[in-house]
Enzyme design. Structure first.
Site, short mmCIF file in Angstrom:
data_model
loop_
_atom_site.label_atom_id
_atom_site.label_comp_id
_atom_site.label_asym_id
_atom_site.label_seq_id
_atom_site.Cartn_x
_atom_site.Cartn_y
_atom_site.Cartn_z
N GLU A 138 -5.48 -2.82 -5.51
CA GLU A 138 -6.65 -1.98 -5.78
C GLU A 138 -7.57 -2.56 -6.85
O GLU A 138 -8.79 -2.51 -6.73
CB GLU A 138 -6.20 -0.57 -6.18
CG GLU A 138 -5.73 0.30 -5.02
CD GLU A 138 -4.33 -0.05 -4.54
OE1 GLU A 138 -3.93 0.44 -3.46
OE2 GLU A 138 -3.63 -0.81 -5.24
N HIS B 291 1.84 10.80 -5.54
CA HIS B 291 0.88 10.80 -4.44
C HIS B 291 0.20 12.15 -4.28
O HIS B 291 -0.40 12.43 -3.24
CB HIS B 291 1.57 10.45 -3.11
CG HIS B 291 2.18 9.08 -3.08
ND1 HIS B 291 3.31 8.75 -3.76
CD2 HIS B 291 1.79 7.95 -2.43
CE1 HIS B 291 3.62 7.49 -3.55
NE2 HIS B 291 2.70 6.97 -2.75
#
Length: 378
Positions: free
Chosen positions: A101, A170
């Site tokens: 990322e 998450h």
């Protein structure tokens, strides 16, 4: 798209091969604000298809727009948001990235510096923490630090908040995190029309936009008006929508919680309480005018969000009401938020950690000084 970047960097005597060499070193994973009601002849569309069509139309209209992220190309997106785009626009504009990322977000910000319009997809916004330096320090602050000489037209998008059974790493909602940073615009669509209109507005905007979707909403269908299906359609950033008018209590919500608020309003209506439901749509800028106008009419407020209660979006709304409309309140403000704990994995504990419809109903009844058991709706 890499061809465009090569042309731009060549003008500044920077070796264009650097970008390609960087990627080759890392293996790539295989594979109007208005009280407007929907038209009675509106077409049904899923949030997934709304996002896909918005991306498709903006990429078709502007060759500077491109999409990058993990599995957005060959796999057509982890949630199939980018289905069909690789075939239509090719690998120069739909770019599969390595699982890094920080790397591909930095490349996206750099491309935006050069005038391109990247759409960076995070498989979940929890992973955006790997790239937060690029989002905050490189994207959000550059326009101010350059005295307006550098625009950063970039969109960071992906699922945000709780899903189902995916654990604490998450499941976090980052609306309050990004909403606290000057230089960013933060959008939170609920319906298909929200998703389509707000994503188009985000891509066209000259500033960095954090676009927080919800995984559990992707498959939900909503009516979409003929106006919203037009390729020129977009929704204004910073404008909330009154989803349901009422006179007894105001309920503010965003993303998935808007649906819960509307369900709560139906239950309340059966008990003689008229609730006004505001879909925030935009966290930054926040439509304080609409919220305060509603509270001045209903004299009561319930804020709803999935995120943690401390320093949350609801806390900011409460502060706005106390600063601008305190004398209109007939009851203390009620805040409904996620539990102040990391998200549990067990399904029964997970349900207790996120707001439920019955929580909203109970809060609204408290503000109206009404009591009653919610056992029947639990």
């Amino acid at each position: 798209m890499w061809g465009i970047i090569r042309q731009r960097v060549a003008c500044r005597s920077i070796p264009a091969s650097i970008l390609e060499q960087s990627l080759q070193r890392i293996p790539i994973r295989p594979v109007g604000y208005a009280l407007r009601n929907y038209s009675s002849t509106a077409k049904e569309m899923t949030v997934r298809d709304a996002l896909n069509s918005a991306l498709d139309e903006e990429m078709s209209a502007d060759p500077k727009v491109f999409l990058m992220g993990e599995e957005v190309g060959e796999y057509q997106g982890a949630y199939k948001i980018s289905k069909g785009l690789l075939e239509k626009y090719g690998p120069d504009r739909v770019i599969d990235t390595p699982i890094t990322e920080a790397g591909f977000t930095g490349i996206g910000v750099g491309a935006a510096y050069y005038g391109l319009k990247p759409v960076v997809e995070f498989m979940t916004f929890n992973f955006s923490m790997q790239a937060i330096d690029h989002i905050i320090n490189s994207a959000a602050k550059s326009n101010y630090m350059s005295a307006g000489q550098i625009s950063v037209p970039i969109v960071f998008r992906g699922p945000n908040g709780a899903a189902a059974g995916v654990g604490a790493q998450h499941s976090q909602c980052y609306a309050a995190w990004f909403g606290s940073c000057p230089g960013l615009k933060v959008l939170t669509p609920y319906s298909s029309e929200d998703a389509r209109g707000l994503l188009k507005a985000a891509i066209r905007d000259p500033d960095p936009v954090v676009f927080l979707e919800n995984e559990l909403l992707y498959g939900e269908s909503f009516p979409v008006s003929a106006e919203a299906l037009d390729s020129s359609f977009s929704l204004p950033i910073g404008k909330a929508k009154i989803e349901r008018e009422g006179k007894d209590v105001t309920i503010t919500a965003f993303s998935k919680m808007v649906g819960y608020a509307l369900q709560a309003a139906e239950i309340l209506a059966n008990e003689g309480i008229s609730a006004e439901v505001i879909n925030l749509r935009s966290i930054r800028p926040l439509d304080r005018l609409t919220i305060n106008a509603s509270v001045r009419k209903t004299n009561r407020l319930v804020t709803v969000e999935e995120g943690f209660p401390q320093h949350g979006v609801g806390a900011e709304i409460c502060a706005s009401i106390l600063e601008e409309s305190f004398e209109y309140l007939d009851a203390p403000v009620e805040r409904i938020a996620g539990a102040d704990v990391p998200m549990p994995y067990a399904a029964n504990l997970e349900r207790m950690a996120v707001p439920q419809v019955e929580d909203i109903v109970r809060a609204a009844k408290r503000t109206c000084y009404r009591s009653g058991s919610m056992a029947a709706t639990a």
